[in-house]
Enzyme design. Sequence first.
Site, short mmCIF file in Angstrom:
data_model
loop_
_atom_site.label_atom_id
_atom_site.label_comp_id
_atom_site.label_asym_id
_atom_site.label_seq_id
_atom_site.Cartn_x
_atom_site.Cartn_y
_atom_site.Cartn_z
N GLU A 1 4.22 -6.37 1.86
CA GLU A 1 3.75 -7.12 0.49
C GLU A 1 3.70 -5.87 -0.22
O GLU A 1 2.68 -5.52 -1.21
CB GLU A 1 2.41 -7.45 0.83
N PRO A 2 4.67 -5.17 -0.45
CA PRO A 2 4.77 -3.79 -1.44
C PRO A 2 4.58 -4.40 -2.82
O PRO A 2 5.35 -5.33 -3.37
CB PRO A 2 5.89 -3.22 -1.24
N GLY A 3 3.74 -3.73 -3.61
CA GLY A 3 3.73 -4.05 -5.32
C GLY A 3 3.98 -2.93 -6.07
O GLY A 3 5.12 -2.83 -6.49
N TYR B 1 0.58 -1.73 -12.51
CA TYR B 1 -0.83 -2.01 -12.73
C TYR B 1 -1.11 -1.30 -14.31
O TYR B 1 -2.19 -0.78 -14.35
CB TYR B 1 -1.52 -1.28 -11.64
N ARG C 1 -5.67 2.83 -16.17
CA ARG C 1 -5.77 3.58 -14.87
C ARG C 1 -6.32 4.97 -15.17
O ARG C 1 -6.90 5.47 -14.13
CB ARG C 1 -4.40 3.51 -14.07
N TYR D 1 -9.43 5.20 -12.85
CA TYR D 1 -9.30 5.73 -11.58
C TYR D 1 -9.22 7.36 -11.53
O TYR D 1 -8.75 7.95 -10.51
CB TYR D 1 -8.03 5.07 -10.87
N GLY E 1 0.74 -1.26 0.06
CA GLY E 1 0.07 0.06 0.20
C GLY E 1 0.70 1.26 -0.05
O GLY E 1 0.17 2.24 -0.22
N CYS F 1 -11.94 3.23 -29.59
CA CYS F 1 -13.03 3.93 -30.05
C CYS F 1 -13.94 4.19 -28.93
O CYS F 1 -14.97 3.87 -28.70
CB CYS F 1 -13.87 2.92 -30.97
N GLU F 2 -13.38 5.08 -28.18
CA GLU F 2 -14.39 5.81 -27.05
C GLU F 2 -13.75 7.04 -26.50
O GLU F 2 -12.37 7.17 -26.40
CB GLU F 2 -14.85 4.86 -25.91
N1 LLP Z 1 -1.20 -7.29 -0.78
C1 LLP Z 1 -2.56 -7.39 -1.28
C2 LLP Z 1 -3.40 -8.52 -0.35
C3 LLP Z 1 -3.08 -6.78 -2.13
O1 LLP Z 1 -4.29 -6.95 -2.32
C4 LLP Z 1 -2.36 -5.63 -2.66
C5 LLP Z 1 -2.92 -4.78 -3.81
C6 LLP Z 1 -0.92 -5.56 -2.56
C7 LLP Z 1 -0.34 -6.24 -1.42
C8 LLP Z 1 -0.07 -4.43 -3.14
O2 LLP Z 1 -0.38 -3.22 -2.89
P1 LLP Z 1 0.29 -2.03 -3.52
O3 LLP Z 1 1.68 -1.87 -2.83
O4 LLP Z 1 0.69 -2.32 -4.76
O5 LLP Z 1 -0.44 -0.92 -3.23
N2 LLP Z 1 -5.27 -1.65 -9.56
C9 LLP Z 1 -4.94 -0.70 -8.65
C10 LLP Z 1 -4.22 -1.01 -7.34
C11 LLP Z 1 -5.05 -2.35 -6.82
C12 LLP Z 1 -4.29 -2.96 -5.53
C13 LLP Z 1 -5.00 -4.22 -5.01
N3 LLP Z 1 -4.25 -4.86 -4.07
C14 LLP Z 1 -4.39 0.46 -9.13
O6 LLP Z 1 -4.08 0.35 -10.53
O7 LLP Z 1 -4.10 1.47 -8.46
#
Ligand code: LLP
Length: 453
Positions: A311-313, A411, A351, A355, A269, A382-383
């Site tokens: 759990e960073p993404g 993402y 995105r 969003y 997050g 086409c939108e």
């Molecule tokens: N762990 C869990 C269980 C999650 O559901 C997520 C993201 C993460 C870790 C990683 O979160 P991060 O560090 O990336 O914020 N599609 C959306 C983001 C959806 C995130 C869903 N879960 C976007 O493009 O902003």
Amino acid sequence: MGKPTTPRPPAVPDMKTGADLAAVLPITAEVKDGHLFVGGLDMVELARTQGTALYVMDEATIRQQLRDYVKWTRFHWPDVDTVYAGKAFMSLAMCKIVAEEDCSLDVSSGGELAFALRAGFPMERIYVHGNNKTPVELIECLEAGVGRIVVDSFEEMERLSALAVERGLTQSILLRVTPGVEADTHDFIMTGAEDSKFGFGRNQGLAMQAVKRAIELPGIEFEGLHMHIGSQIFALHSFAKAIEVIVEFMREIKDATGVEVRLLDTGGGLGIAYGLPDEPSTIQDYGKVVVDGIKAECERWGLTVPRMAVEPGRSIVANAGVTLYTVGSIKEIPNIRTYVAVDGGMSDNIRTSLYDAHYEALIANKADQPREMVATVAGKHCESGDIVVNDAPLQCPEVGDILCVCATGAYCQSMSSNYNKQVRPAVVMVNNGTARVIVRRETYDDLMKCELG
Ligand code: LLP
């Protein structure tokens, strides 16, 4: 997730050049001979040789972010696992980088698990997520020998227990708890997240019921708890608040069952800079708030400090990526706006439409020039909602220019589609002056590979 990060001021030409955009670009970005370079490579040249639209990922940035997480979480406690959330960007090459950096991997579908398996990722370092894992996916996880499954519902727990018993296995599990704290972009809202499709609500007593059931069921071993309060979070006190709640729940578990949580996973997050006004927290500060927070709360309740996981993404890959497009047409609507149309759009970056996300853009072949106008970067779909960047300060565009959109590493490719039968772009990993195509561009044959006529 869904809100722009920092309220955006009205767009005006800001006269910034590529050199002023470091906060949103990969760490290796530089401007040389008027061109944008990433990973030691000229992005204009790369676009010419690889074609556009093109995703570019900078390996040095990805590795640095992973290392920063490991360093600044373990700085406060030796036993913290950095678990990369594969949903942000998943490819075989990415899995291998995560493995090489000694990090773990969060997968949230059978498909993501298949990537990890194909990449030879160590299965004991896999965390499996999802609020409705199918029986087939659960079997795949058991057969692969994944480290832990994060259980999300009573049905799933019973199903997993039965499947594991049938196979003579004991599967380690975490329970996903909704702590009742929902992180807003800059603040948190108590109770908000109770209305969630994810996890077991702590406040309704469901989480405690789930823990008790997990302890008694055969075939599964209750290892600990998981939470994830949201994404693109700037305010670290949202994490601190949720940690207070979940550690107090750990104490309740100990009081009620005598069992201590051995692993606490606080999810991902951490926010990133999409726009120049954004000022996200650093990984260093995040590590301190999360890890010290858990330690302090455990001390307060006399609990053994558990093993921890984050759990960073997004914060691993977002700023490592840029997307390159070729400008195809420019429409100036007098007194209204200028549309710069590129050879991609909502199929490679949903995105903005989904969003109202905002990005910084620049013209890679004019990276030393000031952004002296404002234009809306439109896609080719086409939108009318197919916009890549709304009201972007930009260098004066011309047809044939290479337009670079920054911070698209998370993402974008992972949420891409074939809308309008658009082929997905290639992904090129750049590092130290070399480019490696890690995902090739799709072909029309790829688009038809599942068609049976
Ligand atoms: N762990 C869990 C269980 C999650 O559901 C997520 C993201 C993460 C870790 C990683 O979160 P991060 O560090 O990336 O914020 N599609 C959306 C983001 C959806 C995130 C869903 N879960 C976007 O493009 O902003």
